[in-house]
Design a protein around this motif. Structure first.
Motif, short mmCIF file in Angstrom:
data_model
loop_
_atom_site.label_atom_id
_atom_site.label_comp_id
_atom_site.label_asym_id
_atom_site.label_seq_id
_atom_site.Cartn_x
_atom_site.Cartn_y
_atom_site.Cartn_z
N PRO A 63 47.03 -10.94 47.55
CA PRO A 63 46.79 -11.90 48.65
C PRO A 63 47.62 -11.58 49.91
O PRO A 63 47.14 -11.83 51.02
N VAL A 106 45.99 -11.20 53.72
CA VAL A 106 46.40 -11.94 54.91
C VAL A 106 46.99 -11.00 55.96
O VAL A 106 46.67 -11.10 57.14
N ALA A 164 50.55 -16.38 62.17
CA ALA A 164 49.86 -16.88 60.97
C ALA A 164 50.04 -18.39 60.85
O ALA A 164 49.18 -19.08 60.32
N GLU A 165 51.17 -18.88 61.32
CA GLU A 165 51.43 -20.31 61.19
C GLU A 165 50.74 -21.09 62.29
O GLU A 165 50.49 -22.28 62.17
N SER A 219 50.22 -25.16 64.92
CA SER A 219 50.40 -26.37 64.12
C SER A 219 51.67 -26.27 63.28
O SER A 219 52.02 -27.18 62.56
N CYS A 263 66.34 -24.78 48.21
CA CYS A 263 66.52 -25.77 47.14
C CYS A 263 66.02 -27.15 47.60
O CYS A 263 65.94 -28.06 46.78
N TYR A 264 65.73 -27.29 48.87
CA TYR A 264 65.14 -28.52 49.42
C TYR A 264 66.05 -29.73 49.36
O TYR A 264 65.59 -30.86 49.50
N GLU A 304 65.35 -33.40 51.13
CA GLU A 304 65.26 -34.60 50.30
C GLU A 304 66.24 -35.68 50.77
O GLU A 304 65.96 -36.88 50.65
N LEU A 311 62.29 -22.29 56.62
CA LEU A 311 61.41 -21.22 56.15
C LEU A 311 60.49 -20.73 57.25
O LEU A 311 60.23 -19.53 57.37
N CYS A 365 60.04 -17.00 58.87
CA CYS A 365 58.77 -16.31 59.11
C CYS A 365 58.74 -15.73 60.52
O CYS A 365 58.35 -14.58 60.73
N ARG A 417 56.94 -17.16 51.06
CA ARG A 417 57.19 -18.38 51.82
C ARG A 417 57.94 -18.13 53.12
O ARG A 417 57.63 -18.71 54.16
N LEU A 446 53.51 -17.58 55.80
CA LEU A 446 53.13 -18.81 55.11
C LEU A 446 51.70 -18.73 54.61
O LEU A 446 51.39 -19.11 53.49
N ALA A 447 50.80 -18.19 55.45
CA ALA A 447 49.40 -18.13 55.07
C ALA A 447 49.22 -17.32 53.80
O ALA A 447 48.40 -17.67 52.93
N LEU A 459 47.57 -18.67 50.40
CA LEU A 459 46.42 -18.00 49.80
C LEU A 459 46.69 -17.65 48.35
O LEU A 459 45.85 -17.87 47.47
N HIS A 514 53.08 -26.69 46.45
CA HIS A 514 53.31 -26.60 47.88
C HIS A 514 52.15 -25.90 48.58
O HIS A 514 51.75 -26.29 49.67
N HIS A 553 49.55 -28.25 49.11
CA HIS A 553 49.94 -29.20 50.14
C HIS A 553 49.66 -28.63 51.54
O HIS A 553 49.06 -29.29 52.39
N TRP A 554 50.09 -27.39 51.76
CA TRP A 554 49.86 -26.78 53.07
C TRP A 554 48.37 -26.57 53.30
O TRP A 554 47.87 -26.72 54.41
N ARG A 564 47.18 -28.18 56.75
CA ARG A 564 47.14 -27.26 57.89
C ARG A 564 45.75 -26.67 58.02
O ARG A 564 45.36 -25.83 57.23
N HIS A 618 62.87 -26.31 42.43
CA HIS A 618 61.52 -26.33 43.00
C HIS A 618 60.56 -27.30 42.31
O HIS A 618 59.54 -27.63 42.86
N LEU A 644 61.78 -30.30 41.24
CA LEU A 644 62.28 -31.62 41.64
C LEU A 644 62.01 -31.94 43.10
O LEU A 644 61.71 -33.09 43.44
N ARG A 645 62.18 -30.96 43.96
CA ARG A 645 62.17 -31.26 45.39
C ARG A 645 61.19 -30.36 46.11
O ARG A 645 61.04 -29.20 45.74
N PRO A 646 60.58 -30.78 47.19
CA PRO A 646 60.58 -32.15 47.69
C PRO A 646 59.65 -33.04 46.85
O PRO A 646 58.52 -32.63 46.54
N TYR A 647 60.12 -34.20 46.50
CA TYR A 647 59.36 -35.09 45.62
C TYR A 647 57.99 -35.41 46.22
O TYR A 647 56.99 -35.52 45.52
N VAL A 665 55.98 -33.66 47.54
CA VAL A 665 54.98 -32.63 47.22
C VAL A 665 54.85 -32.42 45.72
O VAL A 665 53.74 -32.34 45.19
#
Lengths: 572, 288
Positions: free
Chosen positions: A343, A347, A464-465, A468, A531-532, A536, A549, A553, B46, B50-51, B55, B84, B87-88, B92, B167, B169-172, B174
Motif C-alpha cells: 500500500p 500511495v 497527501a494530508e 484538511s 503513546c497518545y 488523552e 504525527l 509527515c 503514520r 498518512l494516506a 490505505l 485509527h 477513523h481517518w 477525511r 495503542h 488504550l488511547r485515544p479512547y 478511537v
C-alpha cells in the motif's frame, strides 16, 4: 573445426566473464566487510539440505507457485537433457554405446526435451506480460529493466526454434540425402538409388524435387519403383543410424509441411543455414551467461547455501552485503506480491518500496555508488517503509536472505552518504531546516502566516494530508491554553529531558505562531512514541499526538529536500 | 468461532514464538483462525504518509469484510492502527477518495456493513467488520469467568506487573477498548489466570519500543528504568499483550536493571489452560 575453434573462443569469453563477475563481487565485498568475523560467520554457516533441495528440486519455488515451478521444471529438465545428450554428444556418447542422433530413443527424447524447454519459455513470456496482483501499468512506469529479464528467454526460444527448424529441414533435404548416400553407401546410380529414394520419400519425409515414378536400369529400360528393394537397401546402409523420424513429434510434421519449401530453396542449403543459426544461438547464450539472467544458475545455489540470519543476529551483520544473494534474484516478483507495505507503493508511487525493485537498485548502488541521487533517495525512502516482516524472504524461490539485505542496504546508504530522513532532521541546524537566519527573524518575518492561511507552497510537504490536515486548521490547536498537562504526561519529555527540545505544549504554541515548518523539525516531533498520553489528558480535547504525527509527515518532505540538496552539493 | 488472524509484521519475522503461543491458545479455546493475505497494518507509515497508513489499514479491513470475518490481532499497535485507519477514512474526505481508488485497483471496496460471521452466535449478521485485540476478545467473547472455570494446571502465583500497552488504550475516542487511565480488562484476565498482579506506577506508560530503531538511547533508558521499577514493585515478570512491548523488553539491558523478564500473557494463559503454548518455563529462560 570451425565449431571447435569458435567453441574454445566462446568458452574463454564465458570463463573470463565469470571471473569478472566473481571478482567484482569480491571487490564489492571488501568494501563492506565491517569485520572479518561476522563475514566468516555469514559465509561458512552452510545449509546442505538447502543446496540439494532448492537447487535440484526447487522446493521453494514449488511452495511459492506451483504453475511457475512446473514451467521452470520443464525448462530446467529439458535443458539439462539437451545439454548433456545433444550438445555434448561427442563426449557423452561414450556412456551409451548405441548412441546415434537419428535413432530411438534419442530422436524422440530430443524432441520431447526441446518441446519442454520451448513450452516452459513460452509460459515465462506470457506470465511476464500478465501479472496478477501487481498492477501492470504501474510497473511499466517504474521498471525499465523488465525487458532485460526476457532477453534470455527469447534467446533460448530462438535456440530451440532454430534447432527444430534445422532438424526438419535436415529431414526433408534432398542434398543432405545425397551427401549421406555418397558417404555411407556404394550406391552410385539407378535403379537401386531410386528405389531407396522412393522409400525415403515415403517413410523418411525427404522431399525430392523430381517426382519418383520409375527407375531406369543400366540398359535404359524402365522398371517400376520397387519399395521392397528400397526397404532392403535401407536396412543395409541406413537403418543403423536412422530410424523412421515420425517419433520426432515436432520435427517430423514440420518436415512434411516445410519440406517442399526447403526443396525449392535447396541450393541455398537452408538446413545448413539453420544449423549454423542454432549453433550461433547456443554460443550467444553461453557467451553472455555470466551477464544475463542465466547467471542465477550459479547464484541461486550460492545464495541458498547460506543459512538465513535469525532476527537477533541480523543487527550484527549490518555492514555485510550478501553479494551472492544480490545476484541470485531472477525478478520473479513473488516478493512484491506478498510485500506487507505494498500500500505504501500504491500511495507514494515509489517503485523502490517493492523488494524486487529494491534489490536491483541495491545491486547498482553497491557497484557504482550514488550514481543518481534521486533513485538512491527513493531507495532509502522505500527501504525505510519496509517493516522487516520477512514475508519476501519466506517466499523467495531463490532463497535469498532478503531481510538481511534490507538491513545491509541501510548501512550501505549511511556509508555512502545518503542518510534517512530521521538522521537528516536530527543533523540539520535550525537555520538549515527553516531556511531562515535566526529564530527571531522567523517569527518577525512570518507573522503574516497566521494559522489557517498557510499557503500551498508550505503545505506542499503534506500533500497527501491535504489542507484538511489538522496542522492546517487553526481550530485544531488554537484552543491550547498552554497548561502543560501534555508535556507532564509525555514519556519523551520525562526520559529524554536533557536532549529533547520542545514539549508537546510548546509545539502547539509554534503552530499557533504559524511556525509549522519550524515545529516539523523539532526533536519532540521526530521522537514522539505515539503513546497518545498527551492527547488523552488534554483538557481542551486537542489531538496533540495526531498533530505531532502530521508534523512529522511534513518534516519528511523537508528532510528529503535537505538530503537532496546535500547530495547535489556533493556531486557538483 | 472463526476470525481472520492478523499477526502483524513483527510476529512473522521477529517474534514467531509469540505468534505460535497465540495460535495454540486459540486452537485450545476452539477458535479457528483464518489466514488472509493481509498487509502491514499501516502503523509504521503514520509518521510518513498518512494516506498510506490509512490505505494499508482499510485494505486489511476490506479483505476481512470480503470474507465476512472479524479481525483478531495479538498486537496492540496493529489493533490501534486498524481502528485509527478507519477513523481517518471516515473523517477525511481527501484521504477516503485516494484510498477508494487504490482499493478498487485491487478489486476491493469498503462497505459500511456486510454479512459478517458473528463470533458469539456463529451466525452471519449484517454489521460492520470488527477489529478485535486478543485481550478484548478473551474478555468479551470468552469471558474471565469461563476461563477461570477451564483452568487445568493453575499457575503458581507468579508475581507480575502488567504492561498495558498504549495503542489499544488511547485515544479512547478511537479505540473504545478500555478505560484509558484505569484499565481493567487485562487485570481481570490476568487474575482469572491465577497470576499475582501487583500495582505498578508505570503500568499504563509507554514501553518505549517506537524509538527502538531511531532514538536507540531513549528506548534503552526507558527499558532499563521500567525493568528496574518493576523489580522494585516486587514483580518477577512483566506481562505483555502486545508484540512491540514484548520486543522492547526482549532487547538487551545491562545487568543492574534487575531480574525481571517479559512474558506475553498468551503464554501464561496457555500454560494455565494446559495448552501447548511453549510453556512459561521456556520463556523464563530464553525470553524470546
Amino acid at each position: 573445426m570451425v565449431i571447435k575453434t569458435a567453441l574454445i573462443i566462446v568458452l574463454v569469453l564465458c570463463a573470463a566473464g565469470l571471473v569478472f563477475r566473481f571478482s567484482s563481487l569480491a571487490r564489492l565485498g571488501k568494501v563492506f566487510n565491517r569485520d572479518r568475523q561476522t563475514l566468516a560467520a555469514a559465509v561458512f554457516r552452510l545449509d546442505y539440505a538447502g543446496i540439494l533441495f532448492n537447487t535440484l528440486l526447487q522446493v521453494r519455488l514449488f511452495r511459492a507457485g506451483k504453475f511457475r515451478w512446473l514451467a521452470h521444471g520443464l525448462v530446467f529438465t529439458g535443458f539439462i537433457y539437451l545439454l548433456a545428450v545433444h550438445a555434448l554428444d561427442e563426449w557423452t556418447q561414450n556412456f551409451f554405446a548405441w548412441y546415434q542422433p537419428g535413432i530411438e530413443p534419442f530422436r524422440f527424447l530430443r524432441n520431447l526435451a526441446g518441446a519442454m524447454v520451448g513450452l516452459g519459455c513460452l509460459i515465462f513470456l506470457v506470465r511476464r506480460v500478465s501479472r496478477s496482483r501487481i498492477n501492470l501499468e504501474r510497473l511499466r512506469r517504474g521498471l525499465r529493466f523488465r525487458v532485460r529479464g526476457t532477453v534470455s528467454v527469447v534467446v533460448i526460444l530462438c535456440l530451440i526454434g532454430s534447432g527444430f527448424v534445422a532438424e526438419c529441414l535436415n529431414i526433408a533435404s534432398e542434398y543432405r540425402f545425397d551427401e549421406m548416400v555418397e558417404e555411407y553407401s556404394d550406391l552410385s546410380g539407378e535403379p537401386e538409388l531410386v528405389h531407396l529414394q522412393a522409400y525415403w520419400a515415403r517413410d523418411y519425409h525427404v522431399a525430392f524435387r523430381e517426382a519418383l515414378t520409375a527407375a531406369t536400369d543400366g540398359e535404359g529400360e524402365t522398371q517400376p519403383i520397387d519399395l521392397e528393394e528400397g526397404r532392403e537397401l535401407n536396412e543395409a546402409y541406413c537403418l543403423e543410424c536412422h530410424t523412421r523420424p515420425d517419433t520426432a513429434f515436432v520435427a517430423a510434421p514440420l518436415a512434411r509441411l516445410a519440406g517442399p519449401l526447403g526443396a525449392r530453396a535447396g541450393e541455398l542449403r537452408p538446413d545448413r543455414v539453420f544449423y549454423w543459426l542454432h549453433v550461433g544461438f547456443a554460443f550467444v547464450l553461453l557467451m553472455f551467461f555470466p551477464f544475463s539472467r542465466m547467471f542465477h544458475l550459479v547464484a541461486i545455489p550460492l545464495a541458498t547455501a547460506r543459512r538465513r540470519m535469525s532476527p537477533d543476529k541480523i543487527d550484527d551483520t549490518m555492514g555485510v552485503l550478501d553479494l551472492a544473494g544480490l545476484s541470485a534474484c531472477t525478478h520473479c516478483g513473488f516478493c512484491s506480491q506478498v510485500c506487507s507495505v505494498y500500500p505504501d507503493y500504491q500511495v507514494s508511487d515509489n517503485p523502490q518500496v517493492l523488494p524486487h525493485v529494491k534489490i536491483e537498485t541495491l545491486k547498482r548502488l553497491a557497484g557504482k555508488g550514488i550514481w543518481d541521487p534521486g533513485v538512491v533517495m527513493r531507495l532509502r525512502s522505500g527501504n525505510d517503509d519496509c517493516t522487516r516482516c520477512g514475508l519476501c524472504a519466506d517466499i523467495c524461490p531463490s532463497g535469498i536472505d532478503l531481510v538481511r539485505l534490507w538491513t545491509a542496504a541501510d548501512a550501505l546508504m549511511d556509508r555512502l552518504g545518503c542518510p534517512g530522513n530521521y538522521t537528516t532532521a536530527m543533523d540539520a541546524s535550525f537555520r538549515q531546516w527553516t531556511g531562515h537566519g535566526h529564530a527571531g527573524a522567523v517569527v518577525q518575518g512570518n507573522i503574516r502566516n497566521l494559522p489557517g492561511q498557510i499557503d500551498i507552497r508550505e503545505g506542499a510537504g503534506a500533500e497527501a494530508e491535504g489542507l484538511s490536515g489538522l496542522i492546517n486548521q487553526a481550530e485544531a490547536f488554537e484552543h491550547c491554553v498552554q497548561c502543560t498537562l501534555c508535556t507532564n504526561a509525555c514519556p519523551v519529555a520525562a526520559y529524554d529531558l536533557g536532549q529533547n527540545d520542545f514539549g508537546p505544549h510548546q509545539v502547539m504554541n509554534l503552530l499557533r505562531l504559524g511556525e509549522a515548518q519550524m515545529a516539523s523539525g523539532s526533536k519532540m516531533v521526530w521522537h514522539c512514541l505515539t503513546c497518545y498520553m498527551c492527547q488523552e489528558v488534554c483538557p481542551q480535547s486537542i489531538r496533540v499526538a495526531d498533530i505531532l504525527l502530521e508534523l512529522r509527515c511534513r518534516g519528511q518532505a523537508r528532510a528529503a529536500e535537505l538530503t537532496r540538496e546535500q547530495l547535489k552539493g556533493d556531486s557538483g | 468461532m472463526r476470525l481472520a488472524y492478523f499477526p502483524g509484521c513483527k510476529i512473522t519475522f521477529g517474534l514467531a514464538s509469540y505468534g505460535k503461543a497465540v495460535e495454540a491458545l486459540m486452537a485450545g479455546l476452539g477458535v479457528s483462525l483464518v489466514r488472509l493475505p493481509f498487509n502491514c497494518c499501516g502503523n509504521p507509515a503514520r509518521g510518513k504518509k498518512l494516506a498510506a497508513s490509512v490505505l494499508a489499514a482499510m485494505k486489511n479491513i476490506a479483505l476481512a469484510q470480503d470474507k465476512g470475518l472479524d479481525i483478531l490481532t495479538p498486537c496492540q499497535c496493529c489493533f490501534g492502527q486498524l481502528k485509527h485507519g478507519r477513523h481517518w477514512y471516515e473523517t477525511r474526505r481527501e484521504i477516503r477518495e485516494k484510498v477508494d481508488l487504490a482499493l478498487a485497483e485491487d478489486g476491493l471496496a469498503f462497505r459500511e456493513t456486510g454479512l459478517v460471521h458473528d463470533a458469539a452466535s456463529g451466525r452471519l449478521r449484517e454489521r460492520p467488520v470488527r477489529v478485535r485485540h486478543l485481550l478484548d476478545f478473551l474478555y468479551r467473547e470468552i469471558t474471565p469467568q469461563v476461563l477461570a472455570g477451564r483452568m487445568k494446571m493453575p499457575l503458581k502465583r507468579e508475581r507480575v506487573v502488567l504492561q498495558q500497552g498504549c495503542h489499544a488504550l488511547r485515544p479512547y475516542s478511537v479505540t473504545r477498548f478500555d478505560n484509558p487511565f484505569a484499565p481493567r480488562i487485562f487485570r481481570e484476565l490476568a487474575l482469572a489466570s491465577g497470576l499475582d498482579v501487583l500495582d505498578w506506577s508505570k503500568e499504563i506508560e509507554c514501553c518505549g519500543d517506537p524509538a527502538g530503531d531511531t532514538h536507540k538511547d531513549l528506548a534503552f533508558r526507558m527499558r532499563r528504568d521500567k525493568l528496574a521499577s518493576a523489580a522494585a514493585a516486587g514483580a518477577d515478570y512483566i506481562c505483555t499483550a502486545c508484540t512491540h512491548c514484548q520486543i522492547q523488553y526482549s532487547r538487551p539491558v545491562p545487568g543492574d536493571a534487575g531480574h525481571v523478564r517479559a512474558i506475553p500473557f498468551a503464554v501464561f494463559l496457555g500454560s494455565a489452560l494446559g495448552l501447548g503454548t511453549g510453556g512459561v518455563e521456556a520463556w523464563k529462560q530464553d525470553g524470546v
